[in-house]
Write a protein that holds these residues in place. Structure first.
Motif, PDB file in Angstrom:
ATOM      1  N   UNK A  30       7.105   0.824  26.109  1.00  0.00           N
ATOM      2  CA  UNK A  30       6.534  -0.506  26.341  1.00  0.00           C
ATOM      3  C   UNK A  30       5.050  -0.462  26.003  1.00  0.00           C
ATOM      4  N   UNK A  31       4.640  -1.045  24.875  1.00  0.00           N
ATOM      5  CA  UNK A  31       5.471  -1.783  23.939  1.00  0.00           C
ATOM      6  C   UNK A  31       6.237  -0.862  22.991  1.00  0.00           C
ATOM      7  N   UNK A  32       7.300  -1.403  22.415  1.00  0.00           N
ATOM      8  CA  UNK A  32       8.085  -0.636  21.448  1.00  0.00           C
ATOM      9  C   UNK A  32       7.351  -0.507  20.122  1.00  0.00           C
ATOM     10  N   UNK A  33       6.492  -1.482  19.831  1.00  0.00           N
ATOM     11  CA  UNK A  33       5.683  -1.483  18.612  1.00  0.00           C
ATOM     12  C   UNK A  33       4.273  -1.924  18.980  1.00  0.00           C
ATOM     13  N   UNK A  34       3.279  -1.190  18.496  1.00  0.00           N
ATOM     14  CA  UNK A  34       1.880  -1.577  18.659  1.00  0.00           C
ATOM     15  C   UNK A  34       1.265  -1.810  17.286  1.00  0.00           C
ATOM     16  N   UNK A  35       0.756  -3.015  17.081  1.00  0.00           N
ATOM     17  CA  UNK A  35       0.146  -3.343  15.800  1.00  0.00           C
ATOM     18  C   UNK A  35      -1.099  -2.539  15.491  1.00  0.00           C
ATOM     19  N   UNK A  36      -1.655  -1.881  16.501  1.00  0.00           N
ATOM     20  CA  UNK A  36      -2.844  -1.058  16.261  1.00  0.00           C
ATOM     21  C   UNK A  36      -2.547   0.112  15.331  1.00  0.00           C
ATOM     22  N   UNK A  37      -1.247   0.456  15.179  1.00  0.00           N
ATOM     23  CA  UNK A  37      -0.872   1.613  14.364  1.00  0.00           C
ATOM     24  C   UNK A  37      -0.289   1.220  13.016  1.00  0.00           C
ATOM     25  N   UNK A  38      -0.475  -0.033  12.610  1.00  0.00           N
ATOM     26  CA  UNK A  38       0.064  -0.481  11.319  1.00  0.00           C
ATOM     27  C   UNK A  38      -0.620   0.248  10.165  1.00  0.00           C
ATOM     28  N   UNK A  39       0.172   0.664   9.189  1.00  0.00           N
ATOM     29  CA  UNK A  39      -0.324   1.295   7.966  1.00  0.00           C
ATOM     30  C   UNK A  39       0.116   0.470   6.767  1.00  0.00           C
ATOM     31  N   UNK A  40      -0.801   0.192   5.853  1.00  0.00           N
ATOM     32  CA  UNK A  40      -0.458  -0.476   4.607  1.00  0.00           C
ATOM     33  C   UNK A  40       0.053   0.567   3.617  1.00  0.00           C
ATOM     34  N   UNK A  41       1.246   0.336   3.086  1.00  0.00           N
ATOM     35  CA  UNK A  41       1.847   1.270   2.125  1.00  0.00           C
ATOM     36  C   UNK A  41       1.571   0.831   0.697  1.00  0.00           C
ATOM     37  N   UNK A  42       1.802  -0.454   0.426  1.00  0.00           N
ATOM     38  CA  UNK A  42       1.609  -0.946  -0.941  1.00  0.00           C
ATOM     39  C   UNK A  42       1.315  -2.433  -0.914  1.00  0.00           C
ATOM     40  N   UNK A  43       0.292  -2.870  -1.642  1.00  0.00           N
ATOM     41  CA  UNK A  43       0.034  -4.303  -1.732  1.00  0.00           C
ATOM     42  C   UNK A  43       1.002  -4.954  -2.721  1.00  0.00           C
ATOM     43  N   UNK A  44       1.006  -6.268  -2.719  1.00  0.00           N
ATOM     44  CA  UNK A  44       1.762  -6.998  -3.733  1.00  0.00           C
ATOM     45  C   UNK A  44       1.224  -6.644  -5.105  1.00  0.00           C
ATOM     46  N   UNK A  45       2.132  -6.505  -6.079  1.00  0.00           N
ATOM     47  CA  UNK A  45       1.722  -6.166  -7.438  1.00  0.00           C
ATOM     48  C   UNK A  45       2.421  -7.087  -8.426  1.00  0.00           C
ATOM     49  N   UNK A  46       2.049  -6.945  -9.699  1.00  0.00           N
ATOM     50  CA  UNK A  46       2.700  -7.737 -10.738  1.00  0.00           C
ATOM     51  C   UNK A  46       4.172  -7.381 -10.852  1.00  0.00           C
ATOM     52  N   UNK A  47       4.488  -6.114 -10.509  1.00  0.00           N
ATOM     53  CA  UNK A  47       5.879  -5.679 -10.598  1.00  0.00           C
ATOM     54  C   UNK A  47       6.698  -6.077  -9.379  1.00  0.00           C
ATOM     55  N   UNK A  48       6.102  -5.951  -8.173  1.00  0.00           N
ATOM     56  CA  UNK A  48       6.862  -6.139  -6.946  1.00  0.00           C
ATOM     57  C   UNK A  48       6.098  -6.985  -5.943  1.00  0.00           C
ATOM     58  N   UNK A  49       6.836  -7.873  -5.300  1.00  0.00           N
ATOM     59  CA  UNK A  49       6.309  -8.553  -4.122  1.00  0.00           C
ATOM     60  C   UNK A  49       7.264  -8.285  -2.969  1.00  0.00           C
ATOM     61  N   UNK A  50       6.736  -7.665  -1.918  1.00  0.00           N
ATOM     62  CA  UNK A  50       7.550  -7.282  -0.762  1.00  0.00           C
ATOM     63  C   UNK A  50       7.659  -8.474   0.186  1.00  0.00           C
ATOM     64  N   UNK A  51       8.354  -9.500  -0.259  1.00  0.00           N
ATOM     65  CA  UNK A  51       8.395 -10.744   0.518  1.00  0.00           C
ATOM     66  C   UNK A  51       9.797 -11.345   0.553  1.00  0.00           C
ATOM     67  N   UNK A  52      10.815 -10.482   0.542  1.00  0.00           N
ATOM     68  CA  UNK A  52      12.194 -10.957   0.614  1.00  0.00           C
ATOM     69  C   UNK A  52      12.931 -10.242   1.738  1.00  0.00           C
ATOM     70  N   UNK A  53      13.846 -10.925   2.415  1.00  0.00           N
ATOM     71  CA  UNK A  53      14.650 -10.253   3.439  1.00  0.00           C
ATOM     72  C   UNK A  53      15.553  -9.163   2.867  1.00  0.00           C
ATOM     73  N   UNK A  54      15.768  -9.184   1.550  1.00  0.00           N
ATOM     74  CA  UNK A  54      16.712  -8.262   0.910  1.00  0.00           C
ATOM     75  C   UNK A  54      16.044  -6.910   0.669  1.00  0.00           C
ATOM     76  N   UNK A  55      15.878  -6.161   1.767  1.00  0.00           N
ATOM     77  CA  UNK A  55      15.226  -4.849   1.700  1.00  0.00           C
ATOM     78  C   UNK A  55      16.010  -3.869   2.555  1.00  0.00           C
ATOM     79  N   UNK A  56      16.280  -2.682   2.014  1.00  0.00           N
ATOM     80  CA  UNK A  56      16.894  -1.626   2.823  1.00  0.00           C
ATOM     81  C   UNK A  56      16.537  -0.274   2.240  1.00  0.00           C
ATOM     82  N   UNK A  57      16.725   0.783   3.050  1.00  0.00           N
ATOM     83  CA  UNK A  57      16.372   2.153   2.656  1.00  0.00           C
ATOM     84  C   UNK A  57      17.639   2.980   2.504  1.00  0.00           C
ATOM     85  N   UNK A  58      17.649   3.815   1.481  1.00  0.00           N
ATOM     86  CA  UNK A  58      18.771   4.718   1.255  1.00  0.00           C
ATOM     87  C   UNK A  58      18.255   6.006   0.645  1.00  0.00           C
TER      88      UNK A  58
END
Length: 647
Positions: free
Chosen positions: A617-645
C-alpha cells in the motif's frame, strides 16, 4: 466474487455492493488436482434421510447419517440398515458382518487408533446398551468397544477431528465423560479419556437459543482449531459464530474475530446460526468458511464461501476473498490437493449481483463445485447434482443439502439428501474417483525480462519491438490477420487474451483468446459465454498476474482488477480498485507486466514503467516512474493493443 479491496461496481437496484479495505494477503495460484466428474458406478444407495459422514478402515468405507434403508443396486430390494453401514471400497459390496444397532443419527465418523471406528451423533443406545452420542466400534462386526471411555450427555455430537492421538469433538452438550464441557472437548483417541487441559467452552446461543458448536477443524500441524456454530462467547470472550483456539500449549482462545457473522441473515428464527462448515487449507495457513442464511450480505456473510488467513490477529477480520452464491446455501466444504470443493443447494457461484437469480458474472454450478484457493473462483469442474435417464421411480434429483464432502484415499466422497449426481442415480451417497481426474496448472505472463513488446500499429498488424526490461530495440512489422478488431491484450502461458470487436454480441465486444507462441496469432474463440456481460472494449490497457486481471478503462482514473480463472476462463463479477499514487491512469494506453514492473503506454505516445507490488500500500507509486521510450516517427505507444512475450 468479493475480496479485501475496495469494490466498485454498478448493479441493479436493491442489490448491495460489498466493500472493504485492502487484503493483507495476495495468494498466488498453485497447481491443483481435480477428481473426476464421473461418479464411481458401484457404490450402494440409501433410500431416505441423508448421508452425513464417511470413514475408511482398511478396505471398508463406513457411511453414517439419518437414512434407514439401503440397497446394493437400483434393481436390488431395500434392506433395513439404519444410520450406519459399511461397504467394500473396491467392489461396492455392502458388508454383511458389520451390523451395529443405533437408535439415532450418525453425524461424524473417525477411523481411530487401533483400527477402531469412532462414531458421533445423536443416539441414546448402541447395540442395545445405553451409550449417548459417542462410541467406539469394532470395524469388522460393529460391536461396542466397552473399554473406550468417551461419551456425552444429551444433545448431540455434531463434528469430530482426529489430530495425532487427540480426538476433538464439537456439538450440543454440557458434559463429556461426566466432566463439564460446553460444546467443545478433547479426548485421548486411544482410550476415550477426557483431556482436562482442554477447557475451552462456548456459551450463549444466538437469538435466545441454546448454544452449540456445529463444525470444527484443526490445522495440519495441530496448532490451531477453528470452530463455527451457535454461540456468542468462547471462554467469556465475544466470538459470534466463529473462533480460533491456540493448541500449541494449554488451549486458549486466540485474538481473532470477525464481525461478518454477527448480523442476522434473512430469517433468524430459521437460520439461527449460518456458519455451516470450516476447513483448513493444505498447509494450515488459511481456512475457508461456508454458510447459509439467505439475504443479508454484504453486512453479513450469508450464503457465501470465504477465505481467512490463519495468522491474522485482532478484531474486525476481513477475508482474503468471498464467493457469493446469490442467496443459496453452502452446507459442506472439503479441501484437497489445492482444490476447494463445496456442496449445498446453490445454483451459481461468482454471483454477488443478484438474489435467487443469475446476475452478471454468475457461473452455473448446481449444488456441487470446485474453486481455486487463491481467488475463490470456480474452475472447470461441473458434475452437478442432477440425475439422468437411469433415475428409478420414487427418487429425487434435488435436495436441500450436501451434508458432507470427504476426501478418502480413492476420491471425493459425497453425502446428500437426494439421489442424482453427475447425471446418474447415486442414492444419498457416492464418490468422485481420483482416477479420471486432471491437473489444474496456473498460467502467468512470462517471468523473463528480455523478450519482445508487441504493439498494435494497424488492424491485423503488430510491431514486434525487442525489449530488455529497460530499453527497446528496432521494431519489425508483423502481419497478424487473425488479430483484427483488437483492443486491450495480455499474455498468459501459451495464449493471449484480447478484446475483440464482434458485431451482434451483447456489448459489441467479446473477450477472446488465441494461442500464441511468437509466430502467427491463432484463430480466436470466445473465452467463455459466462463473460458476455462484460465490455472488454472499454479497457484501455490490461495485464494478468496470479489469478487477477489488472486493467485501466475509459471513464476511470484508477488501476482496477477482477479475478480471472484461466481454467474455464471465468471473469470475476466484482471490480476492485488497487491503491496507487502518482499515476494518471486515465491516460494509460496499453500495459504489460515485465519482471515486477508495469510497462505501459499513454496518450502522449511515451512508453514508461513503474514498480508493481499488489500486496503493498500503495501497490504503485508514481515517484518511481521511469521513461523507457518517447513517441517516435516509427512508434507511438498509445494503443491498448500492447503485450509482452519472450518469443
Amino acid at each position: 466474487m468479493w475480496a479485501g479491496a475496495v469494490a466498485l461496481t454498478t448493479v441493479a437496484a436493491l442489490v448491495a455492493v460489498p466493500t472493504a479495505s485492502v487484503a493483507a494477503s495476495v495468494p498466488a495460484p498453485e497447481t491443483g488436482t481435480l477428481v473426476s466428474t464421473n461418479p464411481t458406478d458401484n457404490t450402494p444407495h440409501a433410500r431416505d434421510g441423508e448421508a452425513r459422514a464417511f470413514a475408511q478402515v482398511g478396505n471398508l468405507v463406513y457411511v453414517g447419517g439419518t437414512f434407514t434403508q439401503i440397497r446394493q443396486t437400483a434393481a436390488s430390494a431395500w434392506v433395513s440398515r439404519p444410520y450406519l453401514f459399511a461397504y467394500d471400497r473396491s467392489t461396492g459390496t455392502i458388508s454383511t458382518t458389520f451390523l451395529p444397532a443405533l437408535d439415532g443419527a450418525v453425524n461424524s465418523l473417525i477411523a481411530g487408533p487401533g483400527g477402531r471406528l469412532i462414531v458421533g451423533g445423536s443416539f441414546k443406545t448402541v447395540n442395545g446398551v445405553s451409550r449417548k452420542n459417542l462410541v467406539a466400534l469394532d470395524p469388522s462386526t460393529g460391536a461396542t468397544v466397552a473399554s473406550w471411555a468417551g461419551r456425552s450427555d444429551g444433545g448431540m455430537i455434531r463434528d469430530m477431528v482426529l489430530q495425532d492421538n487427540w480426538l476433538y469433538v464439537a456439538g450440543a452438550f454440557n458434559w463429556l465423560n461426566g466432566t463439564a464441557h460446553a460444546g467443545l472437548g478433547r479426548l485421548n483417541a486411544t482410550t476415550g479419556a477426557i483431556d482436562p487441559t482442554f477447557a475451552v467452552d462456548i456459551s450463549t446461543g444466538r437469538h435466545g437459543t441454546s448454544h452449540y458448536a456445529w463444525t470444527i477443524d484443526v490445522s495440519p500441524d495441530g496448532g490451531t482449531l477453528v470452530v463455527g456454530g451457535n454461540f456468542l462467547y468462547v471462554d467469556g470472550l465475544p466470538r459470534n459464530q466463529m473462533a480460533l483456539v491456540d493448541l500449541t500449549g494449554t488451549p486458549t482462545v486466540l485474538d481473532w474475530s470477525t464481525e461478518k457473522y454477527v448480523p442476522p441473515c434473512a430469517a433468524p428464527a430459521t437460520f439461527v446460526h449460518y456458519v455451516q462448515d470450516v476447513k483448513f487449507g493444505g498447509d494450515g495457513s488459511w481456512f475457508v468458511v461456508g454458510s447459509n442464511g439467505g439475504a443479508g450480505w454484504p453486512a453479513a456473510y450469508c450464503d457465501a464461501l470465504v477465505r481467512f488467513e490463519t495468522a491474522a490477529r485482532g478484531s474486525g477480520q476481513l477475508p482474503t476473498w468471498i464467493d457469493f452464491t446469490g442467496n443459496d446455501t453452502i452446507t459442506s466444504i472439503e479441501v484437497a490437493d489445492n482444490i476447494i470443493y463445496l456442496g449445498g443447494h446453490f445454483r451459481w457461484l461468482n454471483n454477488p449481483h443478484a438474489s435467487d437469480a443469475a446476475g452478471a458474472g454468475a457461473v452455473d454450478r448446481l449444488g456441487i463445485a470446485a474453486v481455486t484457493p487463491a481467488t475463490g473462483m470456480p474452475v472447470n469442474w461441473n458434475p452437478g447434482r442432477r440425475g439422468g435417464a437411469s433415475m428409478p421411480a420414487g427418487t429425487s434429483t434435488w435436495g436441500s443439502a450436501v451434508p458432507v464432502l470427504w476426501r478418502g484415499s480413492d476420491g471425493l466422497y459425497f453425502g446428500h439428501n437426494s439421489d442424482g449426481m453427475g447425471g446418474e442415480y447415486r442414492g444419498r451417497l457416492g464418490v468422485f474417483p481420483i482416477a479420471g481426474g486432471r491437473t489444474v496448472t496456473p498460467k502467468n505472463p512470462p517471468a523473463e525480462t528480455t523478450g519482445n513488446l508487441y504493439l498494435g500499429t494497424g488492424n491485423g498488424q503488430l510491431a514486434k519491438v525487442p525489449f530488455d526490461g529497460t530499453a527497446v530495440g528496432t521494431p519489425t512489422t508483423v502481419s497478424q490477420p487473425n488479430y483484427t478488431g483488437a483492443g486491450a491484450t495480455w499474455r498468459a502461458g501459451d495464449r493471449i487474451y484480447w478484446s475483440h470487436l464482434v458485431a451482434g454480441t451483447p456489448t459489441g465486444s467479446r473477450l477472446d483468446l488465441s494461442m500464441f507462441n511468437g509466430g502467427a496469432i491463432g484463430v480466436p474463440w470466445e473465452s467463455s459465454g459466462y463473460n458476455d456481460w462484460f465490455n472488454p472494449a472499454a479497457m484501455t490497457g490490461a495485464f494478468f498476474l496470479d489469478g487477477r486481471l489488472y486493467y485501466t478503462r475509459t471513464g476511470g482514473n484508477a488501476l482496477y482488477y477482477r479475478y480471472f480463472e484461466i481454467d474455464g476462463n471465468y471473469l470475476g463479477a466484482t471490480e476492485f480498485v488497487l491503491p496507487t499514487t502518482g499515476v494518471s491512469w486515465s491516460t494509460v494506453r496499453g500495459m504489460a507486466w515485465v519482471g515486477g514492473r508495469i510497462v505501459y503506454g499513454a496518450t502522449d505516445g511515451t512508453l514508461r514503467s513503474v514498480p508493481f507490488d499488489p500486496a503493498a500500500t500503495p501497490a504503485v507509486s508514481g515517484a518511481a516512474i521511469t521513461v523507457i521510450a518517447p513517441e517516435s516517427a516509427q512508434l507511438t505507444w498509445s494503443t491498448p493493443r500492447t503485450f509482452f512475450s519472450v518469443q
